[in-house]
Design a protein around this motif. Structure first.
Motif, PDB file in Angstrom:
ATOM      1  N   LEU A  23       0.830  -1.197   0.000  1.00 11.50           N
ATOM      2  CA  LEU A  23       0.000   0.000   0.000  1.00 11.50           C
ATOM      3  C   LEU A  23       0.871   1.255   0.000  1.00 11.50           C
ATOM      4  O   LEU A  23       0.600   2.214  -0.720  1.00 11.50           O
ATOM      5  N   THR A  26       2.228   1.819  -3.449  1.00  9.82           N
ATOM      6  CA  THR A  26       1.192   2.321  -4.342  1.00  9.82           C
ATOM      7  C   THR A  26       0.940   3.802  -4.107  1.00  9.82           C
ATOM      8  O   THR A  26       0.826   4.584  -5.062  1.00  9.82           O
ATOM      9  N   LEU A  27       0.855   4.212  -2.847  1.00  7.76           N
ATOM     10  CA  LEU A  27       0.639   5.624  -2.534  1.00  7.76           C
ATOM     11  C   LEU A  27       1.823   6.479  -2.984  1.00  7.76           C
ATOM     12  O   LEU A  27       1.643   7.585  -3.497  1.00  7.76           O
ATOM     13  N   GLU A  28       3.029   5.960  -2.801  1.00 10.73           N
ATOM     14  CA  GLU A  28       4.215   6.696  -3.235  1.00 10.73           C
ATOM     15  C   GLU A  28       4.238   6.860  -4.746  1.00 10.73           C
ATOM     16  O   GLU A  28       4.559   7.930  -5.267  1.00 10.73           O
ATOM     17  N   SER A  30       1.615   6.897  -6.718  1.00  5.71           N
ATOM     18  CA  SER A  30       0.555   7.840  -7.073  1.00  5.71           C
ATOM     19  C   SER A  30       0.980   9.276  -6.801  1.00  5.71           C
ATOM     20  O   SER A  30       0.716  10.172  -7.598  1.00  5.71           O
ATOM     21  N   ALA A  31       1.651   9.494  -5.680  1.00  6.10           N
ATOM     22  CA  ALA A  31       2.131  10.844  -5.364  1.00  6.10           C
ATOM     23  C   ALA A  31       3.165  11.302  -6.378  1.00  6.10           C
ATOM     24  O   ALA A  31       3.156  12.467  -6.803  1.00  6.10           O
ATOM     25  N   VAL A  78      -4.413  11.765  -3.706  1.00  7.26           N
ATOM     26  CA  VAL A  78      -3.587  10.567  -3.845  1.00  7.26           C
ATOM     27  C   VAL A  78      -4.202   9.397  -3.088  1.00  7.26           C
ATOM     28  O   VAL A  78      -4.268   8.272  -3.587  1.00  7.26           O
ATOM     29  N   ILE A  79      -4.694   9.647  -1.882  1.00  6.88           N
ATOM     30  CA  ILE A  79      -5.260   8.560  -1.084  1.00  6.88           C
ATOM     31  C   ILE A  79      -6.562   8.041  -1.695  1.00  6.88           C
ATOM     32  O   ILE A  79      -6.799   6.844  -1.723  1.00  6.88           O
TER      33      ILE A  79
END
Length: 80
Positions: A23, A26-28, A30-31, A78-79
Protein backbone atom coordinates in the motif's frame (compact mmCIF):
# COMPACT_ATOMS: atom_id res chain seq x y z
CA UNK A 1 -11.77 -13.69 24.53
CA UNK A 2 -12.28 -17.03 22.90
CA UNK A 3 -10.01 -18.88 20.51
CA UNK A 4 -11.92 -17.76 17.40
CA UNK A 5 -11.55 -14.06 18.30
CA UNK A 6 -7.85 -14.51 19.03
CA UNK A 7 -7.24 -16.23 15.69
CA UNK A 8 -9.17 -13.51 13.87
CA UNK A 9 -7.09 -10.79 15.50
CA UNK A 10 -3.83 -12.57 14.72
CA UNK A 11 -4.90 -13.07 11.10
CA UNK A 12 -5.84 -9.40 10.81
CA UNK A 13 -2.51 -8.32 12.27
CA UNK A 14 -0.56 -10.59 9.92
CA UNK A 15 -2.60 -9.45 6.92
CA UNK A 16 -2.06 -5.79 7.74
CA UNK A 17 1.65 -6.35 8.28
CA UNK A 18 2.00 -8.06 4.90
CA UNK A 19 -0.13 -5.60 2.91
CA UNK A 20 1.07 -2.26 4.32
CA UNK A 21 4.36 -2.14 2.38
CA UNK A 22 2.49 -2.72 -0.90
CA UNK A 23 0.00 0.00 0.00
CA UNK A 24 2.84 2.40 0.83
CA UNK A 25 4.48 1.69 -2.54
CA UNK A 26 1.19 2.32 -4.34
CA UNK A 27 0.64 5.62 -2.53
CA UNK A 28 4.21 6.70 -3.23
CA UNK A 29 3.84 5.90 -6.94
CA UNK A 30 0.55 7.84 -7.07
CA UNK A 31 2.13 10.84 -5.36
CA UNK A 32 5.04 10.74 -7.81
CA UNK A 33 2.63 10.57 -10.75
CA UNK A 34 0.77 13.62 -9.46
CA UNK A 35 4.04 15.54 -8.98
CA UNK A 36 5.28 14.67 -12.47
CA UNK A 37 2.03 15.40 -14.29
CA UNK A 38 1.13 18.42 -12.17
CA UNK A 39 -2.52 17.39 -12.40
CA UNK A 40 -4.86 15.79 -9.86
CA UNK A 41 -5.28 12.04 -10.25
CA UNK A 42 -8.96 11.76 -9.33
CA UNK A 43 -10.33 15.28 -9.10
CA UNK A 44 -10.84 17.82 -11.83
CA UNK A 45 -8.94 21.09 -11.44
CA UNK A 46 -12.07 22.77 -10.03
CA UNK A 47 -12.70 19.95 -7.57
CA UNK A 48 -9.07 20.07 -6.46
CA UNK A 49 -9.36 23.80 -5.79
CA UNK A 50 -12.59 23.23 -3.85
CA UNK A 51 -10.97 20.53 -1.70
CA UNK A 52 -8.06 22.90 -1.03
CA UNK A 53 -10.45 25.66 0.07
CA UNK A 54 -12.48 23.31 2.27
CA UNK A 55 -9.35 21.94 3.91
CA UNK A 56 -8.05 25.47 4.47
CA UNK A 57 -11.36 26.37 6.12
CA UNK A 58 -10.93 23.46 8.52
CA UNK A 59 -7.18 24.02 9.10
CA UNK A 60 -6.54 27.74 8.51
CA UNK A 61 -3.18 29.45 8.49
CA UNK A 62 -2.33 30.87 11.90
CA UNK A 63 1.15 31.06 13.37
CA UNK A 64 1.62 27.69 11.70
CA UNK A 65 1.00 26.82 8.04
CA UNK A 66 -2.53 25.85 7.08
CA UNK A 67 -3.92 23.09 4.91
CA UNK A 68 -3.06 24.81 1.62
CA UNK A 69 0.57 25.18 2.62
CA UNK A 70 0.65 21.52 3.67
CA UNK A 71 -0.93 20.56 0.31
CA UNK A 72 -3.65 18.57 2.03
CA UNK A 73 -5.70 18.55 -1.19
CA UNK A 74 -2.89 16.63 -2.92
CA UNK A 75 -2.77 14.09 -0.11
CA UNK A 76 -6.54 13.58 -0.27
CA UNK A 77 -6.37 13.16 -4.05
CA UNK A 78 -3.59 10.57 -3.84
CA UNK A 79 -5.26 8.56 -1.08
CA UNK A 80 -8.62 8.49 -2.83
Amino acid sequence: MNRRDALMRVATLVGATVSLPALADTLEASALLRDVSGKPLLFTADQDATVAELADTIIPTTTTPGAKAAKVNEIIDVIL
